[in-house]
Design an enzyme around this catalytic site. Sequence first.
Site, PDB file in Angstrom:
ATOM      1  N   ALA A  40      58.483  67.007  55.059  1.00 19.18           N
ATOM      2  CA  ALA A  40      59.653  67.776  54.597  1.00 19.18           C
ATOM      3  C   ALA A  40      59.160  68.708  53.066  1.00 19.18           C
ATOM      4  CB  ALA A  40      60.702  67.008  54.302  1.00 19.18           C
ATOM      5  N   SER A  44      55.365  58.233  54.922  1.00 19.93           N
ATOM      6  CA  SER A  44      55.765  57.920  56.405  1.00 19.93           C
ATOM      7  C   SER A  44      54.955  59.183  57.332  1.00 19.93           C
ATOM      8  CB  SER A  44      57.062  57.975  56.676  1.00 19.93           C
ATOM      9  OG  SER A  44      57.767  56.545  56.220  1.00 19.93           O
ATOM     10  N   GLN A  85      52.805  58.652  64.659  1.00 25.66           N
ATOM     11  CA  GLN A  85      52.042  58.633  65.967  1.00 25.66           C
ATOM     12  C   GLN A  85      52.482  60.003  66.858  1.00 25.66           C
ATOM     13  OE1 GLN A  85      51.305  54.852  67.445  1.00 25.66           O
ATOM     14  NE2 GLN A  85      50.971  53.716  65.375  1.00 25.66           N
ATOM     15  N   GLU A 131      59.395  60.921  75.529  1.00 22.36           N
ATOM     16  CA  GLU A 131      59.588  59.877  75.032  1.00 22.36           C
ATOM     17  C   GLU A 131      61.069  59.511  75.286  1.00 22.36           C
ATOM     18  OE1 GLU A 131      56.763  60.063  70.972  1.00 22.36           O
ATOM     19  OE2 GLU A 131      58.858  60.265  70.585  1.00 22.36           O
ATOM     20  N   HIS A 166      62.619  50.294  65.284  1.00 23.62           N
ATOM     21  CA  HIS A 166      61.707  50.837  66.297  1.00 23.62           C
ATOM     22  C   HIS A 166      61.381  49.529  67.247  1.00 23.62           C
ATOM     23  CE1 HIS A 166      58.030  52.284  68.577  1.00 23.62           C
ATOM     24  NE2 HIS A 166      58.531  53.463  67.904  1.00 23.62           N
ATOM     25  N   ARG A 198      66.153  54.082  71.799  1.00 23.84           N
ATOM     26  CA  ARG A 198      65.586  52.997  70.730  1.00 23.84           C
ATOM     27  C   ARG A 198      66.587  51.843  70.639  1.00 23.84           C
ATOM     28  NH1 ARG A 198      61.841  56.522  66.657  1.00 23.84           N
ATOM     29  NH2 ARG A 198      60.198  56.842  68.162  1.00 23.84           N
ATOM     30  N   HIS A 201      62.779  51.064  60.818  1.00 24.51           N
ATOM     31  CA  HIS A 201      61.820  52.247  61.213  1.00 24.51           C
ATOM     32  C   HIS A 201      62.257  53.568  60.484  1.00 24.51           C
ATOM     33  CE1 HIS A 201      58.839  54.723  63.073  1.00 24.51           C
ATOM     34  NE2 HIS A 201      59.792  55.275  63.873  1.00 24.51           N
ATOM     35  N   ARG A 205      68.768  57.863  66.234  1.00 26.41           N
ATOM     36  CA  ARG A 205      67.938  59.027  66.298  1.00 26.41           C
ATOM     37  C   ARG A 205      67.143  59.152  67.481  1.00 26.41           C
ATOM     38  NH1 ARG A 205      62.564  59.896  65.340  1.00 26.41           N
ATOM     39  NH2 ARG A 205      62.339  58.023  64.592  1.00 26.41           N
ATOM     40  N   SER A 231      62.786  63.114  64.260  1.00 25.20           N
ATOM     41  CA  SER A 231      62.688  63.395  62.909  1.00 25.20           C
ATOM     42  C   SER A 231      61.607  64.305  62.283  1.00 25.20           C
ATOM     43  CB  SER A 231      62.305  61.877  62.251  1.00 25.20           C
ATOM     44  OG  SER A 231      61.103  61.508  63.096  1.00 25.20           O
TER      45      SER A 231
END
Length: 538
Positions: A17, A43, A48, A122, A244, A290, A351, A386, A391
């Site tokens: 950001a 982070s 990944q 995902e 996570h 999640r 997470h 989320r 993100s």
Amino acid sequence: MSQQFQHDVLVIGSGAAGLSLALNLPAHLRIAVLSKGDLANGSTFWAQGGVAAVLDDTDTVQSHVEDTLNAGGGLCHEDAVRYTVEHSREAIQWLIDQGVPFTRDEHAGVDERSFEFHLTREGGHSHRRIIHAADATGAAIFTTLLEQARQRPNIELLEQRVAVDLITQRRLGQAGERCLGAYVLNRASGEVDTFGARFTVLATGGAAKVYLYTSNPDGACGDGIAMAWRAGCRVANLEFNQFHPTCLYHPQAKSFLITEALRGEGALLKLPNGERFMPRFDPRAELAPRDIVARAIDHEMKRLGADCVYLDISHKPAEFIKGHFPTVYERCLTFGIDITTQPIPVVPAAHYTCGGVMVDDHGLTDVPGLYAIGETSFTGLHGANRMASNSLLECFVYGRSAATDILAKLSSVDMPEALPCWDASQVTDSDEDVIIAHNWDELRRFMWDYVGIVRTSKRLQRAEHRVRLLLDEIDEFYSNYKVSRDLIELRNLAQVAELMIRSAMQRKESRGLHYTLDYPDMLPVAHDTILQPPTYAD
């Protein structure tokens, strides 16, 4: 001796950001980007999976919006979701233009595929829309943006600088509410320097370090949220902390996350006896959002008294695994786990902080001149949970949007006059640092035990009682001793923990990431949990 600095824009945080915002500002502005450790400690570098965006002609904005709304437990702000998704393609194109080496699709132009980069899928997504650089997307993005920033003479990259507090007109006893900069600890000199700025940007990441087990690096202490709260900003939805589902379970594998993309490519979650369990919890099985997967794992571990469950992709060809997940493969191999032939022991870990500092669609907070972007902020995008890979997208979209807003306001904002230096005349060097270490450990343990994946009203009450005692202790320590990184982080973390607990106590239902045994049902109407600082209360 402490120093005074002046910049047009002060960016606190050097991740996706913060760097995106800095690089989207014109070259004639003087910009400082602060990192409280080494530049790569945030982070972003460790992410990944990838970035979710509408990139392929078979995908649509509406589909991405609907998937996000579904994952968010009815609490996403649809206008924020649509704004983010509609700007996703141009954000990705900007990254490509910067030189980010995303993985290319060897089948592009074949089988009706219209996009030249490989897209994966995902949890929660109905399409393949995750653009990635193998399984080290964060490192690829961060390294590229950092190199671009280093080539810009107007961007000053400052390491080992820990922001202590924001400087506002209210703090200085002046008329008005504007943010004028920040006090910043220089870890090399031990002095607190004064940074004046026309605009200040919080890009400090989340607060997952408030929990004993986390996938985040050590710096994720909620600094920006705590500083913004003390400066008079509202915060929202801090009860929603994403765990996570799959962090590597190994005594030496500190904070190593096993990317969700493994499940996107067919990895299965199994009990110690080899039995799959996710189909019993959700028809989407391993590709459920999640919150559902993490609760299922937590439930099975508690039911069996197991230390972990297992993630198994060994049924896929070895070359496929090594080609798609080289980082995970190599990392697991160092711990004696060959993922081409063995399942990976995994546990849930804290997470992502879905709530944060309330902002508009330009990242502007309640305090004029102060912006918050990335995980620090609450935009309304993530709702009660989320969705995977949204993100990083939020970082780029809002980093670019905040830069546009700053540019539009430049002509109307002057550089602040000389600001008062940090007053350290009433404090001494600490000889009681053991208190910091003890309080840090106590805080993270009771947050894990009482404000974790499954909650109760009694657990939250216990946590509230303990955090208030801790805050009193920390305040006394802060008033009498010189600041250090550990003390600053502990102060911020305890403040954010208190806000998380208060938020959780206000929500009398289970929704998304907030699950309580006392209120297991979801209320028919969704409302945000908004906290307002006492100095701004009616």
